[in-house]
Design a protein around this motif. Sequence first.
Motif, mmCIF file in Angstrom:
data_model
loop_
_atom_site.group_PDB
_atom_site.id
_atom_site.type_symbol
_atom_site.label_atom_id
_atom_site.label_comp_id
_atom_site.label_asym_id
_atom_site.label_seq_id
_atom_site.Cartn_x
_atom_site.Cartn_y
_atom_site.Cartn_z
ATOM 1 N N ALA A 106 128.636 -11.354 80.274
ATOM 2 C CA ALA A 106 127.673 -10.335 80.694
ATOM 3 C C ALA A 106 126.474 -10.370 79.753
ATOM 4 C CB ALA A 106 128.312 -8.947 80.674
ATOM 5 N N LYS A 107 125.304 -10.089 80.307
ATOM 6 C CA LYS A 107 124.086 -10.109 79.502
ATOM 7 C C LYS A 107 124.108 -8.980 78.486
ATOM 8 C CE LYS A 107 120.138 -8.758 81.270
ATOM 9 N NZ LYS A 107 118.909 -8.759 82.094
ATOM 10 N N ALA A 108 123.978 -9.335 77.218
ATOM 11 C CA ALA A 108 123.928 -8.334 76.149
ATOM 12 C C ALA A 108 122.500 -7.850 75.935
ATOM 13 C CB ALA A 108 124.495 -8.903 74.851
ATOM 14 N N TYR A 109 121.567 -8.772 75.876
ATOM 15 C CA TYR A 109 120.163 -8.384 75.751
ATOM 16 C C TYR A 109 119.266 -9.588 76.000
ATOM 17 C CZ TYR A 109 120.305 -10.519 71.090
ATOM 18 O OH TYR A 109 120.452 -11.406 70.055
ATOM 19 N N GLU A 110 118.020 -9.297 76.297
ATOM 20 C CA GLU A 110 116.986 -10.310 76.404
ATOM 21 C C GLU A 110 115.970 -10.070 75.305
ATOM 22 O OE1 GLU A 110 116.768 -11.776 81.033
ATOM 23 O OE2 GLU A 110 115.386 -10.211 80.345
ATOM 24 N N ASP A 111 115.599 -11.135 74.635
ATOM 25 C CA ASP A 111 114.687 -11.027 73.501
ATOM 26 C C ASP A 111 113.375 -11.733 73.848
ATOM 27 O OD1 ASP A 111 113.599 -10.592 71.064
ATOM 28 O OD2 ASP A 111 115.059 -11.759 69.922
ATOM 29 N N PRO A 112 112.331 -10.967 74.175
ATOM 30 C CA PRO A 112 111.061 -11.595 74.575
ATOM 31 C C PRO A 112 110.486 -12.485 73.479
ATOM 32 C CG PRO A 112 111.064 -9.242 75.066
ATOM 33 C CD PRO A 112 112.265 -9.495 74.206
ATOM 34 N N ILE A 113 109.962 -13.633 73.881
ATOM 35 C CA ILE A 113 109.282 -14.532 72.954
ATOM 36 C C ILE A 113 107.785 -14.221 73.010
ATOM 37 C CG2 ILE A 113 108.738 -16.936 72.428
ATOM 38 C CD1 ILE A 113 111.406 -17.680 73.766
ATOM 39 N N ARG A 114 107.195 -13.993 71.840
ATOM 40 C CA ARG A 114 105.783 -13.663 71.786
ATOM 41 C C ARG A 114 105.123 -14.455 70.663
ATOM 42 N NH1 ARG A 114 105.189 -7.185 72.120
ATOM 43 N NH2 ARG A 114 103.050 -7.795 72.600
ATOM 44 N N LEU A 115 103.808 -14.505 70.720
ATOM 45 C CA LEU A 115 103.052 -15.157 69.660
ATOM 46 C C LEU A 115 102.830 -14.152 68.537
ATOM 47 C CD1 LEU A 115 101.338 -17.592 68.651
ATOM 48 C CD2 LEU A 115 99.372 -16.506 69.787
ATOM 49 N N TYR A 116 103.144 -14.554 67.291
ATOM 50 C CA TYR A 116 102.970 -13.669 66.131
ATOM 51 C C TYR A 116 102.038 -14.321 65.125
ATOM 52 C CZ TYR A 116 106.653 -10.724 67.932
ATOM 53 O OH TYR A 116 107.378 -9.883 68.735
ATOM 54 N N VAL A 117 101.166 -13.487 64.570
ATOM 55 C CA VAL A 117 100.217 -13.954 63.556
ATOM 56 C C VAL A 117 100.308 -13.047 62.339
ATOM 57 C CG1 VAL A 117 98.668 -14.847 65.334
ATOM 58 C CG2 VAL A 117 98.283 -12.549 64.409
ATOM 59 N N TYR A 118 99.751 -13.521 61.240
ATOM 60 C CA TYR A 118 99.784 -12.758 59.983
ATOM 61 C C TYR A 118 98.585 -11.802 59.906
ATOM 62 C CZ TYR A 118 96.892 -16.884 59.120
ATOM 63 O OH TYR A 118 95.965 -17.899 59.225
ATOM 64 N N GLU A 119 98.660 -10.891 58.952
ATOM 65 C CA GLU A 119 97.605 -9.888 58.765
ATOM 66 C C GLU A 119 96.257 -10.566 58.507
ATOM 67 O OE1 GLU A 119 96.712 -5.924 55.982
ATOM 68 O OE2 GLU A 119 98.363 -7.296 55.515
ATOM 69 N N GLN A 148 111.258 -5.803 61.673
ATOM 70 C CA GLN A 148 110.915 -5.124 60.435
ATOM 71 C C GLN A 148 109.497 -5.464 59.987
ATOM 72 O OE1 GLN A 148 112.912 -2.827 59.075
ATOM 73 N NE2 GLN A 148 111.265 -2.348 57.623
ATOM 74 N N GLU A 149 109.118 -6.714 60.108
ATOM 75 C CA GLU A 149 107.780 -7.138 59.673
ATOM 76 C C GLU A 149 106.684 -6.523 60.541
ATOM 77 O OE1 GLU A 149 110.709 -9.754 57.951
ATOM 78 O OE2 GLU A 149 110.392 -9.124 60.026
ATOM 79 N N VAL A 150 106.968 -6.327 61.829
ATOM 80 C CA VAL A 150 105.995 -5.669 62.704
ATOM 81 C C VAL A 150 105.849 -4.204 62.313
ATOM 82 C CG1 VAL A 150 105.547 -4.940 65.085
ATOM 83 C CG2 VAL A 150 106.307 -7.274 64.614
ATOM 84 N N LYS A 151 106.972 -3.546 62.020
ATOM 85 C CA LYS A 151 106.921 -2.155 61.569
ATOM 86 C C LYS A 151 106.077 -2.012 60.317
ATOM 87 C CE LYS A 151 111.328 -0.212 63.179
ATOM 88 N NZ LYS A 151 112.642 0.304 62.713
ATOM 89 N N GLU A 152 106.233 -2.953 59.407
ATOM 90 C CA GLU A 152 105.514 -2.899 58.131
ATOM 91 C C GLU A 152 104.104 -3.472 58.227
ATOM 92 O OE1 GLU A 152 108.109 -5.068 55.565
ATOM 93 O OE2 GLU A 152 109.638 -3.491 55.492
ATOM 94 N N LYS A 153 103.707 -3.872 59.448
ATOM 95 C CA LYS A 153 102.366 -4.432 59.698
ATOM 96 C C LYS A 153 102.089 -5.663 58.836
ATOM 97 C CE LYS A 153 100.382 -0.084 61.310
ATOM 98 N NZ LYS A 153 100.559 -0.506 62.719
ATOM 99 N N LYS A 154 103.122 -6.483 58.697
ATOM 100 C CA LYS A 154 102.957 -7.775 58.036
ATOM 101 C C LYS A 154 102.766 -8.895 59.065
ATOM 102 C CE LYS A 154 105.762 -6.564 53.985
ATOM 103 N NZ LYS A 154 107.006 -6.869 53.228
ATOM 104 N N LEU A 155 103.320 -8.678 60.260
ATOM 105 C CA LEU A 155 103.132 -9.595 61.370
ATOM 106 C C LEU A 155 102.646 -8.810 62.583
ATOM 107 C CD1 LEU A 155 106.249 -11.954 61.153
ATOM 108 C CD2 LEU A 155 103.917 -12.435 60.402
ATOM 109 N N PHE A 156 101.899 -9.492 63.452
ATOM 110 C CA PHE A 156 101.286 -8.807 64.590
ATOM 111 C C PHE A 156 101.535 -9.597 65.871
ATOM 112 C CE2 PHE A 156 99.146 -7.521 60.802
ATOM 113 C CZ PHE A 156 98.807 -6.187 60.995
ATOM 114 N N PRO A 157 102.078 -8.931 66.904
ATOM 115 C CA PRO A 157 102.264 -9.610 68.190
ATOM 116 C C PRO A 157 100.924 -9.746 68.899
ATOM 117 C CG PRO A 157 102.941 -7.309 68.352
ATOM 118 C CD PRO A 157 102.581 -7.547 66.910
ATOM 119 N N ILE A 158 100.714 -10.896 69.514
ATOM 120 C CA ILE A 158 99.474 -11.167 70.224
ATOM 121 C C ILE A 158 99.790 -11.363 71.707
ATOM 122 C CG2 ILE A 158 97.500 -12.720 70.438
ATOM 123 C CD1 ILE A 158 97.594 -11.112 67.813
ATOM 124 N N HIS A 159 99.080 -10.607 72.537
ATOM 125 C CA HIS A 159 99.308 -10.735 73.982
ATOM 126 C C HIS A 159 98.765 -12.071 74.484
ATOM 127 C CE1 HIS A 159 99.759 -9.735 78.176
ATOM 128 N NE2 HIS A 159 98.468 -10.022 78.378
#
Length: 298
Positions: A156-169, A245-256
Amino acid sequence: MNIENIEAFVYVIHYGSFNKAAEILFLSQPSVTARIQSLERELDSRLFERVGKQISLTDEGKKFLPYAQQLLQTFQKSKIELKQKRTLPNELRVGCTVSVSNYIMPTIIPKLKQKYPDVKYKLTTAPSEEIINKVLSRELDVGFVRNISHPNLLSAKAYEDPIRLYVYEGHPFIGKDSLSIDEIGEYPLVFFECGSLDWMRIHRLFASMSQPPNIEFQTDTLETAKKLVLSRVGIAFLPSLCVEQEVKEKKLFPIHFQEVSGISLQTNMIALNGENGLWFNHALDLCKGIAQSIQDQI
Protein backbone atom coordinates in the motif's frame (compact mmCIF):
# COMPACT_ATOMS: atom_id res chain seq x y z
CA MET A 1 -18.07 -9.83 41.43
CA ASN A 2 -18.85 -12.05 38.42
CA ILE A 3 -18.55 -10.16 35.13
CA GLU A 4 -21.06 -12.55 33.51
CA ASN A 5 -23.71 -11.45 36.02
CA ILE A 6 -23.01 -7.79 35.21
CA GLU A 7 -23.18 -8.60 31.49
CA ALA A 8 -26.60 -10.23 31.93
CA PHE A 9 -27.86 -7.18 33.87
CA VAL A 10 -26.71 -4.71 31.18
CA TYR A 11 -28.13 -6.84 28.35
CA VAL A 12 -31.53 -7.16 30.04
CA ILE A 13 -31.69 -3.35 30.32
CA HIS A 14 -30.48 -2.81 26.77
CA TYR A 15 -32.87 -5.29 25.14
CA GLY A 16 -35.78 -4.74 27.52
CA SER A 17 -36.46 -8.35 28.46
CA PHE A 18 -34.90 -11.45 29.98
CA ASN A 19 -35.85 -13.55 26.93
CA LYS A 20 -34.19 -11.23 24.41
CA ALA A 21 -31.05 -10.94 26.55
CA ALA A 22 -30.90 -14.74 26.80
CA GLU A 23 -31.19 -15.05 23.03
CA ILE A 24 -28.35 -12.58 22.39
CA LEU A 25 -26.11 -14.22 25.03
CA PHE A 26 -26.91 -17.75 23.75
CA LEU A 27 -28.30 -18.70 27.15
CA SER A 28 -31.61 -20.01 28.43
CA GLN A 29 -33.99 -17.56 30.08
CA PRO A 30 -33.63 -19.34 33.48
CA SER A 31 -29.82 -18.94 33.21
CA VAL A 32 -30.17 -15.16 32.75
CA THR A 33 -32.60 -15.00 35.66
CA ALA A 34 -30.15 -16.96 37.83
CA ARG A 35 -27.34 -14.53 36.96
CA ILE A 36 -29.47 -11.51 37.87
CA GLN A 37 -30.46 -13.11 41.16
CA SER A 38 -26.81 -13.89 41.92
CA LEU A 39 -25.88 -10.25 41.22
CA GLU A 40 -28.68 -9.02 43.47
CA ARG A 41 -27.39 -11.23 46.28
CA GLU A 42 -23.85 -9.88 45.77
CA LEU A 43 -25.11 -6.30 45.93
CA ASP A 44 -27.69 -7.07 48.62
CA SER A 45 -30.16 -5.02 46.56
CA ARG A 46 -33.12 -5.63 44.30
CA LEU A 47 -32.33 -4.37 40.81
CA PHE A 48 -35.64 -5.03 39.01
CA GLU A 49 -39.32 -4.57 39.72
CA ARG A 50 -41.33 -7.36 38.11
CA VAL A 51 -45.01 -6.92 37.38
CA GLY A 52 -46.20 -9.81 35.28
CA LYS A 53 -44.01 -9.88 32.16
CA GLN A 54 -43.02 -6.22 32.57
CA ILE A 55 -39.72 -5.28 34.21
CA SER A 56 -38.35 -1.93 35.34
CA LEU A 57 -35.32 -0.82 37.30
CA THR A 58 -35.57 -0.15 41.00
CA ASP A 59 -33.91 2.95 42.42
CA GLU A 60 -30.95 0.75 43.37
CA GLY A 61 -30.86 -0.65 39.83
CA LYS A 62 -30.80 2.86 38.33
CA LYS A 63 -27.89 3.80 40.58
CA PHE A 64 -25.95 0.67 39.71
CA LEU A 65 -26.53 0.80 35.91
CA PRO A 66 -23.83 3.36 34.95
CA TYR A 67 -21.24 1.51 37.05
CA ALA A 68 -22.24 -1.81 35.46
CA GLN A 69 -21.94 -0.33 31.96
CA GLN A 70 -18.52 1.12 32.77
CA LEU A 71 -17.29 -2.17 34.24
CA LEU A 72 -18.47 -4.11 31.20
CA GLN A 73 -16.91 -1.62 28.75
CA THR A 74 -13.61 -1.73 30.63
CA PHE A 75 -13.62 -5.52 30.58
CA GLN A 76 -14.37 -5.64 26.86
CA LYS A 77 -11.64 -3.08 26.09
CA SER A 78 -9.14 -5.11 28.10
CA LYS A 79 -9.99 -8.24 26.08
CA ILE A 80 -9.43 -6.35 22.83
CA GLU A 81 -6.12 -4.96 24.10
CA LEU A 82 -4.88 -8.37 25.21
CA LYS A 83 -5.92 -9.94 21.92
CA GLN A 84 -4.18 -7.13 20.06
CA LYS A 85 -0.95 -7.67 21.95
CA ARG A 86 -1.04 -11.40 21.22
CA THR A 87 -1.11 -10.65 17.50
CA LEU A 88 2.12 -8.64 17.67
CA PRO A 89 5.58 -10.19 17.76
CA ASN A 90 7.99 -9.25 20.55
CA GLU A 91 10.28 -7.74 17.93
CA LEU A 92 9.34 -6.09 14.66
CA ARG A 93 11.94 -6.25 11.93
CA VAL A 94 11.54 -3.29 9.62
CA GLY A 95 13.38 -2.87 6.33
CA CYS A 96 13.63 0.53 4.68
CA THR A 97 15.47 2.40 2.00
CA VAL A 98 18.06 5.01 2.94
CA SER A 99 15.68 7.95 2.51
CA VAL A 100 13.00 6.32 4.68
CA SER A 101 15.61 5.43 7.29
CA ASN A 102 16.85 9.02 7.42
CA TYR A 103 13.64 11.02 7.14
CA ILE A 104 10.61 8.90 8.10
CA MET A 105 11.60 6.29 10.70
CA PRO A 106 12.95 8.76 13.32
CA THR A 107 9.44 10.25 13.40
CA ILE A 108 7.27 7.17 13.04
CA ILE A 109 9.11 4.79 15.43
CA PRO A 110 8.54 6.91 18.60
CA LYS A 111 4.81 7.11 17.76
CA LEU A 112 4.64 3.35 17.27
CA LYS A 113 6.49 2.85 20.54
CA GLN A 114 3.80 4.85 22.33
CA LYS A 115 1.11 2.64 20.79
CA TYR A 116 2.98 -0.65 21.30
CA PRO A 117 5.37 -0.11 24.23
CA ASP A 118 6.25 -3.80 24.64
CA VAL A 119 7.46 -4.24 21.07
CA LYS A 120 11.13 -3.90 20.19
CA TYR A 121 12.17 -2.65 16.77
CA LYS A 122 15.03 -3.79 14.56
CA LEU A 123 15.71 -1.56 11.54
CA THR A 124 17.54 -2.68 8.41
CA THR A 125 18.56 -0.24 5.68
CA ALA A 126 18.91 -1.71 2.20
CA PRO A 127 17.88 -1.22 -1.45
CA SER A 128 14.26 -1.96 -2.36
CA GLU A 129 15.04 -5.27 -4.10
CA GLU A 130 16.87 -6.62 -1.05
CA ILE A 131 14.08 -5.57 1.31
CA ILE A 132 11.48 -7.27 -0.90
CA ASN A 133 13.46 -10.53 -0.87
CA LYS A 134 13.90 -10.38 2.91
CA VAL A 135 10.17 -9.85 3.46
CA LEU A 136 9.39 -12.78 1.15
CA SER A 137 11.83 -15.00 3.06
CA ARG A 138 10.43 -13.81 6.43
CA GLU A 139 13.73 -12.21 7.45
CA LEU A 140 11.81 -8.92 7.74
CA ASP A 141 8.24 -8.38 8.95
CA VAL A 142 7.50 -5.21 6.98
CA GLY A 143 9.33 -3.03 4.52
CA PHE A 144 9.34 0.45 3.03
CA VAL A 145 10.25 0.25 -0.66
CA ARG A 146 9.65 1.83 -4.04
CA ASN A 147 6.28 1.25 -5.67
CA ILE A 148 6.08 -2.47 -6.45
CA SER A 149 3.54 -5.20 -7.16
CA HIS A 150 3.99 -8.83 -6.09
CA PRO A 151 1.33 -11.57 -5.75
CA ASN A 152 2.61 -12.70 -2.34
CA LEU A 153 2.91 -9.24 -0.82
CA LEU A 154 0.45 -6.88 0.78
CA SER A 155 1.45 -3.46 -0.58
CA ALA A 156 0.00 0.00 0.00
CA LYS A 157 1.18 3.52 -0.74
CA ALA A 158 2.71 5.07 2.36
CA TYR A 159 3.47 8.48 0.88
CA GLU A 160 4.50 10.37 -2.21
CA ASP A 161 7.46 12.70 -2.00
CA PRO A 162 7.37 15.46 -4.64
CA ILE A 163 10.64 16.16 -6.43
CA ARG A 164 11.40 19.86 -6.72
CA LEU A 165 14.28 22.10 -7.68
CA TYR A 166 16.12 23.50 -4.63
CA VAL A 167 18.60 26.35 -4.52
CA TYR A 168 20.69 27.95 -1.79
CA GLU A 169 20.10 31.32 -0.12
CA GLY A 170 20.77 34.28 -2.42
CA HIS A 171 20.46 32.32 -5.67
CA PRO A 172 19.11 34.34 -8.65
CA PHE A 173 16.21 31.92 -9.16
CA ILE A 174 14.59 32.91 -5.85
CA GLY A 175 11.55 35.06 -6.54
CA LYS A 176 11.40 34.37 -10.29
CA ASP A 177 7.90 33.65 -11.59
CA SER A 178 8.98 31.27 -14.34
CA LEU A 179 12.05 29.41 -15.50
CA SER A 180 13.06 27.62 -18.67
CA ILE A 181 14.97 24.35 -18.82
CA ASP A 182 17.77 26.21 -20.60
CA GLU A 183 18.16 28.63 -17.69
CA ILE A 184 18.42 25.77 -15.22
CA GLY A 185 20.90 23.97 -17.43
CA GLU A 186 23.28 26.93 -17.40
CA TYR A 187 23.91 26.63 -13.64
CA PRO A 188 26.05 23.95 -11.99
CA LEU A 189 23.82 20.97 -11.20
CA VAL A 190 24.07 18.35 -8.50
CA PHE A 191 22.39 15.13 -9.62
CA PHE A 192 21.19 12.48 -7.20
CA GLU A 193 21.18 9.14 -9.01
CA CYS A 194 18.94 6.40 -7.59
CA GLY A 195 18.05 4.51 -10.75
CA SER A 196 14.28 4.90 -10.45
CA LEU A 197 11.94 5.84 -13.27
CA ASP A 198 11.14 9.11 -11.52
CA TRP A 199 14.74 10.27 -11.80
CA MET A 200 14.89 9.18 -15.42
CA ARG A 201 12.03 11.63 -16.04
CA ILE A 202 14.22 14.40 -14.61
CA HIS A 203 16.99 13.43 -17.04
CA ARG A 204 14.58 13.56 -19.97
CA LEU A 205 13.74 17.18 -19.17
CA PHE A 206 17.12 18.18 -20.56
CA ALA A 207 16.86 16.12 -23.76
CA SER A 208 15.51 19.08 -25.75
CA MET A 209 18.48 21.32 -24.94
CA SER A 210 20.92 22.16 -27.72
CA GLN A 211 23.74 21.93 -25.19
CA PRO A 212 23.98 19.29 -22.41
CA PRO A 213 23.20 20.53 -18.88
CA ASN A 214 26.05 21.63 -16.64
CA ILE A 215 26.09 18.55 -14.37
CA GLU A 216 29.17 19.05 -12.22
CA PHE A 217 28.36 16.58 -9.43
CA GLN A 218 26.67 13.17 -9.38
CA THR A 219 26.05 11.27 -6.17
CA ASP A 220 24.01 8.26 -5.04
CA THR A 221 23.15 9.69 -1.60
CA LEU A 222 20.57 12.38 -0.86
CA GLU A 223 22.52 13.78 2.08
CA THR A 224 25.59 14.38 -0.08
CA ALA A 225 23.51 16.07 -2.77
CA LYS A 226 21.80 18.28 -0.21
CA LYS A 227 25.06 19.29 1.46
CA LEU A 228 26.61 20.20 -1.89
CA VAL A 229 23.71 22.58 -2.50
CA LEU A 230 24.10 24.00 1.00
CA SER A 231 27.77 24.55 0.15
CA ARG A 232 26.61 26.67 -2.83
CA VAL A 233 28.46 24.62 -5.44
CA GLY A 234 25.30 23.78 -7.35
CA ILE A 235 21.51 23.42 -7.40
CA ALA A 236 19.59 20.14 -7.36
CA PHE A 237 16.32 18.34 -7.88
CA LEU A 238 15.57 16.71 -4.52
CA PRO A 239 12.68 14.95 -2.75
CA SER A 240 10.90 17.35 -0.41
CA LEU A 241 11.16 15.24 2.75
CA CYS A 242 14.95 15.28 2.78
CA VAL A 243 15.10 19.10 2.87
CA GLU A 244 12.19 19.78 5.23
CA GLN A 245 14.39 21.14 8.02
CA GLU A 246 16.57 23.24 5.73
CA VAL A 247 13.50 24.82 4.11
CA LYS A 248 12.11 25.68 7.55
CA GLU A 249 15.40 27.32 8.46
CA LYS A 250 15.48 29.16 5.10
CA LYS A 251 18.77 27.59 4.12
CA LEU A 252 17.28 26.01 1.00
CA PHE A 253 14.49 27.32 -1.21
CA PRO A 254 12.08 25.39 -3.45
CA ILE A 255 11.77 26.81 -6.95
CA HIS A 256 8.59 26.37 -8.97
CA PHE A 257 9.31 24.68 -12.27
CA GLN A 258 6.19 23.55 -14.13
CA GLU A 259 7.89 20.68 -15.95
CA VAL A 260 8.50 18.73 -12.70
CA SER A 261 4.94 19.08 -11.41
CA GLY A 262 3.59 15.61 -10.75
CA ILE A 263 7.00 13.96 -10.52
CA SER A 264 7.44 12.32 -7.13
CA LEU A 265 9.00 9.35 -5.38
CA GLN A 266 6.37 6.88 -4.17
CA THR A 267 7.19 4.72 -1.16
CA ASN A 268 5.04 1.69 -0.36
CA MET A 269 4.74 -0.40 2.78
CA ILE A 270 4.90 -4.14 2.18
CA ALA A 271 4.30 -7.28 4.23
CA LEU A 272 3.51 -10.89 3.49
CA ASN A 273 -0.17 -11.41 2.76
CA GLY A 274 -2.06 -12.25 5.94
CA GLU A 275 0.76 -11.35 8.35
CA ASN A 276 1.30 -8.34 10.65
CA GLY A 277 -1.92 -6.72 9.42
CA LEU A 278 -2.59 -4.86 12.68
CA TRP A 279 0.82 -3.19 12.83
CA PHE A 280 0.83 -2.66 9.06
CA ASN A 281 -2.42 -0.67 9.05
CA HIS A 282 -1.49 1.48 12.04
CA ALA A 283 2.00 2.24 10.73
CA LEU A 284 0.56 3.04 7.32
CA ASP A 285 -1.88 5.58 8.78
CA LEU A 286 0.89 7.18 10.83
CA CYS A 287 3.19 7.35 7.85
CA LYS A 288 0.57 9.03 5.67
CA GLY A 289 -0.25 11.55 8.40
CA ILE A 290 3.40 12.42 9.02
CA ALA A 291 4.17 12.79 5.31
CA GLN A 292 1.14 15.01 4.79
CA SER A 293 2.02 17.25 7.74
CA ILE A 294 5.54 17.66 6.39
CA GLN A 295 4.27 18.46 2.90
CA ASP A 296 1.91 21.10 4.31
CA GLN A 297 4.91 22.90 5.77
CA ILE A 298 7.09 22.81 2.65
